[in-house]
Design an enzyme around this catalytic site. Structure first.
Site, short mmCIF file in Angstrom:
data_model
loop_
_atom_site.label_atom_id
_atom_site.label_comp_id
_atom_site.label_asym_id
_atom_site.label_seq_id
_atom_site.Cartn_x
_atom_site.Cartn_y
_atom_site.Cartn_z
N GLU A 51 1.08 -1.42 0.43
CA GLU A 51 0.15 0.27 0.21
C GLU A 51 0.86 1.27 -0.01
O GLU A 51 0.44 2.53 -0.42
CB GLU A 51 -0.71 -0.12 1.24
CG GLU A 51 -2.28 -0.45 1.30
CD GLU A 51 -1.35 -2.16 1.78
OE1 GLU A 51 -2.17 -3.25 1.53
OE2 GLU A 51 -0.06 -2.82 2.10
N PHE A 113 -11.21 -7.44 14.27
CA PHE A 113 -10.20 -7.29 13.48
C PHE A 113 -9.81 -6.76 12.62
O PHE A 113 -11.07 -5.90 11.57
CB PHE A 113 -10.26 -8.68 13.02
CG PHE A 113 -9.75 -9.48 12.03
CD1 PHE A 113 -8.54 -9.61 11.83
CD2 PHE A 113 -10.13 -9.37 9.86
CE1 PHE A 113 -7.17 -10.11 11.11
CE2 PHE A 113 -9.09 -9.74 9.36
CZ PHE A 113 -7.58 -10.21 9.99
N GLN A 114 -8.85 -5.90 12.03
CA GLN A 114 -8.67 -5.20 11.32
C GLN A 114 -9.32 -3.47 10.97
O GLN A 114 -8.89 -2.80 10.58
CB GLN A 114 -8.39 -5.28 9.99
CG GLN A 114 -7.41 -6.39 9.25
CD GLN A 114 -7.37 -7.15 7.88
OE1 GLN A 114 -8.55 -7.38 7.45
NE2 GLN A 114 -5.72 -7.18 7.56
N LYS A 163 -17.53 -0.66 5.68
CA LYS A 163 -18.08 -2.19 4.60
C LYS A 163 -19.01 -1.73 4.48
O LYS A 163 -20.26 -2.39 3.30
CB LYS A 163 -17.28 -3.24 5.65
CG LYS A 163 -17.60 -4.90 4.13
CD LYS A 163 -17.12 -6.07 4.35
CE LYS A 163 -17.40 -6.58 3.32
NZ LYS A 163 -16.34 -7.63 4.09
N MET A 464 23.72 9.74 2.82
CA MET A 464 23.81 10.83 3.61
C MET A 464 24.30 10.94 5.59
O MET A 464 25.24 12.40 6.49
CB MET A 464 22.43 11.98 3.57
CG MET A 464 21.68 13.21 3.81
SD MET A 464 23.38 14.15 3.81
CE MET A 464 22.56 14.47 1.51
#
Length: 550
Positions: A51, A113-114, A163, A464
């Site tokens: 993602e 969940f999630q 959802k 760097m």
């Protein structure tokens, strides 16, 4: 007509003229993905490997095209994986709409969940965000999201959709999108015109707002009329041609000495679409200490935030410059421009063309390439060398993470740019440290036949940070030297890409030509010296004109 939430999402994208989105599916967005399947004849979904890569791809697409980039992710970890990309877009004022799924309304707040509060997480790094809890609010929220993302100072907007909202139905009527119309600047404070008229040594600091506004031609015309030298921030690079006689290069911590010294010598500094970031101004109180200051910006919150100014104009940069052009007289600041040219002769960047250094490689890539090439970087030494040495002639050809400094930005952004411009060459300049962060997106580029040319400046180090340890920490190289030896050529070929290696200057042109001629994604492993540092560099606590120049 009645549509469910997933159908409304797709229809709103159609209204907004969206034909490409980047993303990764999951349970909370499965209904939206089902509608994507039904509409694949006109709406393309680009599946990335992660993602974060999708967010950077939407960002690169937006920077290259000027359109709103769109990214779609599921709930929980899918949504949180977008956050770095959203923050990157926020810091650099990039228009983006991020659509996330979430658990059902009944599951919210129960550690389901999630489930994650992506609304709360992203609040500090978006222009606005929405949690849609009523199906009737979905279309208005999406329409507003696009309007907010592209209007005024652009930026990312997030729309979070539970959802069950994607399956509920409501009445839907198509709307014609309201695209932002540039409003004319109605008033110019007389002090602005007075300071421009009186200035003998004017200098323009051009930032990303010039490019976002499409104001490059207006800026050039304004600079030529008032006879001002022009320095660019990292985000402004490309708004003035590299070879224009008024252009002095980039400015700030790793800016050109010409720009950094000139800022200290000018009597009027005109900031145009720049926000006076800490990397630009250096030591507070010592920046352009001898100059009166004007600030032109679309965001009134930026005026007097970091640097106090003597006058300002708020509005779209292109409109400001077009309004000012007939109001200012043609000036002759020949002595000032002669002084600039002397500084140019005394402080030009030099490098040994017989050594395989990053500047040497960049110059040859540019010489063998085209002004139409889009160059994307990651973050680090290679990014600063690119800003200094690559001869950008046009806007929207240099894509880089400036404000957030996101390592791993480059490949996702290159995918977005290449998707938008199939006929242009996209060149990615990266370091071995940055490349490792998101090189899984090579799979995305190969799958979609996007022939990105990736040049890895391989110094076996986090260059760097190592440079800081070298200059300010007595060579205590903590966690910055790599003792591994990744076979990038073998890796590239195993992914279906082409791989090449450059070990000396004698191989340089031939390999660049081979990479450019290949129809595939190419990874070019450039073996460069580990101990090379980027100069100039402003030490901590110093003014920018006090930079270390070698």
């Amino acid at each position: 007509m009645k549509l469910n939430g997933a159908q409304i999402v797709i229809e709103c994208l159609r209204e907004q003229g969206v034909d490409t989105i980047f993303g990764y599916p999951g349970a909370a967005t499965i209904n939206i993905y089902d509608e994507l399947y039904r509409n694949e004849d006109w709406l393309t979904h680009v599946l990335t490997s992660h993602e974060q890569g999708a967010a950077h791809a939407a960002d690169g697409y937006a920077r290259a095209t000027g359109k709103v980039g769109v990214v779609l992710a599921t709930s929980g970890p899918g949504a949180t994986n977008l956050v770095t990309g959203i923050a990157t877009a926020y810091m650099d004022s990039v228009p983006m709409v991020a659509i996330t799924g979430n658990v059902t309304l009944a599951q919210l707040g129960k550690d389901s969940f999630q489930e994650v509060d992506i609304f709360g997480i992203t609040t500090p790094v978006v222009k606005h965000n929405y949690m849609v809890k009523d199906i009737r609010e979905l279309a208005p929220a999406l329409r507003e999201a696009f309007q907010i993302a592209r209007s005024g100072r652009p930026g990312p907007v997030l729309v979070d959709i539970p959802k069950d909202i994607t399956v509920e139905e409501t009445e839907y009527a198509p709307h014609r999108p309201v695209f932002d119309v540039k409003r004319p600047v109605e008033h110019i404070d007389p002090v602005v015109l007075e300071l421009i008229r009186e200035a003998k040594k004017p200098m323009i600091l051009a930032g990303g707002g010039v490019i976002r506004s499409g104001a490059s031609r207006s800026l050039q015309a304004f600079a030529e009329k008032v006879q001002a030298a022009v320095a660019c921030t990292l985000m402004g690079i490309g708004c003035m041609p590299y070879d224009h006689p008024l252009y002095t290069g980039n400015i700030g911590m790793h800016g050109s000495m010409i720009s950094n010294i000139s800022i200290n010598e000018c009597d009027l500094l005109i900031s145009v679409g720049a926000r006076f970031s800490d990397r630009v101004i250096g030591k507070e109180g010592s920046f352009a200490a001898n100059a009166r200051k004007l600030h032109f910006d679309i965001d009134p919150a930026e005026v007097n935030k970091n640097v106090l100014v003597d006058g300002h104009v708020v509005g779209d940069i292109d409109e400001i410059l077009k309004t000012l052009l007939p109001l200012v007289e043609q000036k002759d600041n020949s002595p000032w421009l002669a002084q600039i040219n002397e500084l140019r002769l005394e402080n030009s960047h030099t490098y040994d063309e017989d050594v395989l250094s990053v500047p040497t490689i960049l110059k040859r890539i540019a010489a063998l390439g085209s002004p139409e090439d889009i160059v994307v970087t990651d973050v680090g030494q290679h990014q600063m060398w690119t800003a200094q040495h690559y001869p950008f002639m046009k806007p929207n050809k240099f894509l880089t993470s400036g404000g957030l400094g996101t390592m791993g930005y480059g490949l996702g952004a290159a995918i977005g740019a290449q998707w938008a411009f199939r006929e242009n060459r996209v060149v990615m300049i990266t370091g071995d440290g940055s490349f490792r962060m998101n090189f899984n997106e090579i799979i995305t580029a190969v799958r979609n036949k996007l022939p990105i040319k990736i040049f890895v400046m391989n110094n076996y180090a986090l260059g760097m940070v190592r440079q800081w340890q070298n200059l300010f920490y007595d060579d205590r190289f903590s966690a910055t030297n790599f003792d591994d030896d990744i076979d990038y050529v073998g890796f590239a070929r195993s992914m279906g890409a082409d791989g090449f290696v450059i070990r000396n200057v004698g191989e340089l042109d031939d390999v660049v030509r081979q990479a450019f001629a290949s129809p595939k994604v190419c990874v070019v492993n450039c073996i460069v010296e580990q101990g090379s540092n980027v100069y100039p560099m402003v030490p901590p606590g110093k003014a920018i004109h006090e930079a270390i120049s070698k």
